[in-house]
Design a protein around this motif. Sequence first.
Motif: not given
Length: 394
Positions: A342, A345-346
Amino acid sequence: MANERWKDDIAYAMTPFKLITWPIGVWPLQVYNIYSLLRCVLGTCCASLVVILSFMEIYLGCTDVEQNIDCLMLICCGVLGVLKTTRFRIYANSLINNYKSALNDYLTIVNRKERDIMRKHAFIGRYLCCSMLCFSYFSCLIYAIIPLMNYDQGNRNVTDEDTILMYTVPSRCTLEYFKFPKSIYRITILIEEFIMILTTTANLGNDALFLNITLHVCGQVNILRINFTNFDVTSPQKYKRFNTLIQRHQYLIRLARELADLISFILLIELFIISILLCIMGFQFTLALKVNDTFMVGKSLMVLSAFLSQLTLYSVIGNYLRSEMEEIGLSIYQSTWYSYPKEITKNVIYILMQTKSPIALEAGKFVIVNLSTYMSILKTSFSYLSVLRIMLEV
């Protein structure tokens, strides 16, 4: 062995452009002292002298149509040479940062594939820019040889007051106005040839310097795309490696923006001048074909080729830079982004947002210089040329 290799790579990529731009004092990696300033002043003065001589020749009104067109062409070349030399000298930090970055890139090559990419872009820069310059220097040589050939074939006496002499730069009336002695005619031709070569260097040499480093930035973006595509999410230091790629992306954007800001105003003037000269020289070429003037046809083709090569190189390389910047997003999309943690991915989202507005070479901050602009300029120029040709036939 590695030490010798990167030295050879640096010499291969930079030496030709150092030899071209050092005489006019704009080589970015030089020592900026009084001597480099004097060389810059010499190059600027030579380009300015071409403009002054050509303008005075038109003002004195003793030239024909062909010589007026030559004067106009030389005025445009001189103005561009003065503009580029002074701007590249005053805003030298943009080029210095880019060339120092390129130097560091060659010193920190990590694998053979990256080296091959950098060598390929260096080869393209050498081949395209040096070909343009060699052709332009050859044209300058022709401009010097023709007056000497006419002088020798006519077996004229240079001390005769009725003698009509030709010069490398159209300047007969101007030199007569200042009572310049005809006895040193050949020396005058050689001096004007030297001035023409420095003016060409100030114009096209600066183009070669700029386009070479732009191609290097494109090569670095190409390497970055490959690293994004092949990013290994299973590596133990994946967060650190991905942040390094992000920082590299930001760094390349900053370098490309510095180059785009540096050349923006110059490109605006250059596109305007080239558009006008394409119409004028194209009309001269058409007229020469109609009257079967072989000499005029050859000279017109020579000048047209020089200006078209300038326009083509800026358009092609500008288009290449923009496409490489845009394809950063595509390279991330083609990677296994769906398996990234995550936190990574940001960051991917922000990179994709940046690629929506890629850095590009712009003329005056509002005209993007790419192949589309190139075709528009050619279409507009040939449309005006068609109108002029129809008027000639009527």
